[in-house]
Enzyme design. Structure first.
Site, PDB file in Angstrom:
ATOM      1  N   GLU A   1      -5.177  -8.772   0.928  1.00 13.57           N
ATOM      2  CA  GLU A   1      -5.877  -8.532   2.239  1.00 13.57           C
ATOM      3  C   GLU A   1      -7.483  -8.139   2.099  1.00 13.57           C
ATOM      4  O   GLU A   1      -7.698  -7.530   1.072  1.00 13.57           O
ATOM      5  CB  GLU A   1      -5.391  -7.120   2.755  1.00 13.57           C
ATOM      6  CG  GLU A   1      -3.891  -7.226   3.653  1.00 13.57           C
ATOM      7  CD  GLU A   1      -3.483  -5.881   4.364  1.00 13.57           C
ATOM      8  OE1 GLU A   1      -4.276  -4.985   4.573  1.00 13.57           O
ATOM      9  OE2 GLU A   1      -2.375  -5.648   4.200  1.00 13.57           O
TER      10      GLU A   1
ATOM     11  N   GLU B   1       0.735  -1.277  -0.111  1.00  9.72           N
ATOM     12  CA  GLU B   1      -0.030  -0.142   0.065  1.00  9.72           C
ATOM     13  C   GLU B   1       0.939   1.218  -0.143  1.00  9.72           C
ATOM     14  O   GLU B   1       0.986   2.145   1.127  1.00  9.72           O
ATOM     15  CB  GLU B   1      -0.988  -0.069   1.092  1.00  9.72           C
ATOM     16  CG  GLU B   1      -2.084  -1.051   1.286  1.00  9.72           C
ATOM     17  CD  GLU B   1      -2.901  -1.040   2.278  1.00  9.72           C
ATOM     18  OE1 GLU B   1      -3.067   0.010   3.043  1.00  9.72           O
ATOM     19  OE2 GLU B   1      -3.901  -1.878   2.320  1.00  9.72           O
TER      20      GLU B   1
HETATM   21  C1  FCB Z   1      -4.397  -2.126   5.538  1.00  8.23           C
HETATM   22  C2  FCB Z   1      -3.010  -2.354   5.998  1.00  8.23           C
HETATM   23  C3  FCB Z   1      -2.966  -3.480   7.176  1.00  8.23           C
HETATM   24  C4  FCB Z   1      -4.154  -3.403   8.125  1.00  8.23           C
HETATM   25  C5  FCB Z   1      -5.558  -3.269   7.244  1.00  8.23           C
HETATM   26  C6  FCB Z   1      -6.856  -3.178   8.234  1.00  8.23           C
HETATM   27  O1  FCB Z   1      -4.677  -0.680   5.022  1.00  8.23           O
HETATM   28  O2  FCB Z   1      -2.319  -2.690   5.079  1.00  8.23           O
HETATM   29  O3  FCB Z   1      -1.661  -3.316   7.708  1.00  8.23           O
HETATM   30  O4  FCB Z   1      -4.129  -2.184   8.866  1.00  8.23           O
HETATM   31  O5  FCB Z   1      -5.491  -2.213   6.331  1.00  8.23           O
END
Ligand code: FCB
Length: 448
Positions: free
Chosen positions: A353, A163
């Site tokens: 994620e 990110e």
């Molecule tokens: C993302 C992050 C991760 C976590 C999630 C909820 O932006 O990469 O570390 O905090 O959100």
């Protein structure tokens, strides 16, 4: 609803969020150690000093993963454990930890997916200018090479960054993340140098023989709630295409260049940089949580995390939300995956994620997190629909394995499928973990 053969099921974490042992075995300070110590930056003054104590409990945590049937585990490597001042002297004890972790994973049949940068920049590099400084990109490639030299014989897939939008714009513009700077010009420079660091690290990894190189972005469909479309297009350019297009097409979107030019100029973008950034990658990692909703609102000041969004209103959610107040919109994942496959057909996709925080309660030895099950179920169905529509999705990693340090929210937001009692460090698989174990076992949802 069965997923393709070989679909990769797993879970994700990040170093600063789970490891603890912040001052052990020669680890240097990172920007998150510094930032979390400043009163007001993190809820209740929480820090990652102890976190889930995973540094000491990794073997138990790997057993937990094996019990759930995970085929893959995404973790990040703490740069300040390996190079305590960001460059120069390598700390053998830091490498030793990841060496043991990888061996433990492999011994349990779990494929390691390391990410090289999940936001814990060595403080010494921030003191020298951080990501706003070009040199940090070169230092990152050196770090990547050091880690690859130690783990490259056992790790196939290497993810450079997690990110970069968040690292650049929450870290250097809105200041709600480390290093807490509030300078739009520095944020555009940071974004470019993160991308450059990705390109240089990808080159270094390939040269060293890495089988697969990946980049993970936070991506979201931007939906305009009035009749217009230009406002959504502008936010999409800043959040999504500012990173997708340089990495996968070798150019910045025109609208991003125009906005960056108005915020400090473009001197930092040098001839040849885009060719370095545009390295062939095998996988695009997608972190998806929710779509963004915007509308035209003349006179509205720019959102603090999105310089250049004057006249755009970021709409608060109207439907159901998670404990983060993030809208729950599984269809956004399908839209996103289908779009990525259409616009960037050459790259494989991996959800690195996806997940949700809810206010979980431990009852005896159980956590009945039915909202999380519903969230995950909805998003897996959306992922499956995207595959049916032709998206080249190779796997899904839930965020997160464990409840952990949720950045500025400290330990208050629980994203884990495994509950962590932070007083005792006891781990308790939530109902969602048991549900996920069954999904993995069946490679989907049979007969439903
Ligand atoms: C993302 C992050 C991760 C976590 C999630 C909820 O932006 O990469 O570390 O905090 O959100």
């Amino acid at each position: 609803m069965v997923f393709p053969d070989g679909f990769v099921w797993g879970a994700a974490t990040a170093a600063y969020q789970i490891e603890g042992a912040a001052a052990e075995d020669g680890r240097g300070p990172s920007i998150w150690d510094t930032f979390s110590r400043v009163p007001g930056n993190v809820a209740d003054g929480h820090t990652g000093d102890v976190a889930c104590d995973h540094y000491h409990r990794y073997a138990e945590d790997v057993r937990l993963m094996a019990g759930l049937g995970l085929a893959a585990y995404r973790f990040s490597v703490a740069w300040p454990r390996i190079l305590p001042t960001g460059a120069g002297q390598v700390n053998a004890a830091g490498l030793g930890f990841y060496d043991r972790l990888v061996d433990e994973l492999l011994a349990h049949g779990i494929t390691p997916y390391p990410t090289l940068y999940h936001w814990d920049l060595p403080q010494a590099l921030e003191d020298a200018g951080g990501w706003a400084s070009r040199d940090t990109a070169a230092r990152f490639a050196d770090f990547a090479a050091v880690v690859h030299e130690r783990l490259g014989d056992r790790v196939r897939t290497w993810t450079t960054l997690n990110e970069p939008w968040v690292a650049a714009f929450l870290g250097y513009c809105s200041g709600v993340h480390a290093p807490g700077r509030r300078d739009p010009a520095a944020a555009f420079r940071a974004a470019h140098h993160l991308l450059l660091g990705h390109g240089l690290a990808a080159q270094a990894l390939r040269a060293a023989g890495a089988a697969e190189v990946a980049l993970t972005l936070n991506l979201a469909p931007v939906i305009q709630t009035d009749d217009g479309h230009q406002e959504a297009a502008r936010v999409d350019a800043l959040m999504n295409r500012q990173f997708l297009d340089p990495a996968l097409r070798g150019r910045y979107p025109e609208d991003v260049l125009e906005i960056a030019a108005r915020h400090g100029g473009l001197d930092h973008v040098r001839d040849g940089d885009l060719a370095v950034i545009h390295q062939p990658i095998d996988l695009l990692g997608i972190n998806y949580y929710n779509p963004s909703f915007v509308s035209a609102a003349p006179g509205e000041p720019a959102n603090p995390a999105f310089p250049g969004t004057e006249g755009i209103r970021f709409e608060p959610p109207t439907g159901p939300t998670t404990a983060m107040d993030w809208p729950i919109e599984p269809s956004g994942l399908e839209t996103l995956l289908v779009r990525l496959s259409r616009d960037y057909p050459e790259v494989g996709l991996l959800v690195t994620e996806n997940g949700a925080a809810f206010d979980d309660h431990l009852t005896g030895d159980e956590v009945h997190d039915k909202d999380r099950i519903a969230y995950l179920d909805g998003h897996l169905r959306a992922a499956h629909a995207a595959i049916s529509a032709g998206a080249d999705l190779r796997g899904y990693l839930v965020w997160s394995l464990l409840d952990n340090f949720e950045w500025a929210f400290g330990y208050h937001k629980r994203f884990g499928i495994v509950y962590v009692d932070f007083e005792t460090q006891r781990r308790v698989p939530k109902d969602s973990a048991l549900w996920y174990r069954d999904v993995i076992k069946r490679n989907g949802f049979m007969g439903e």
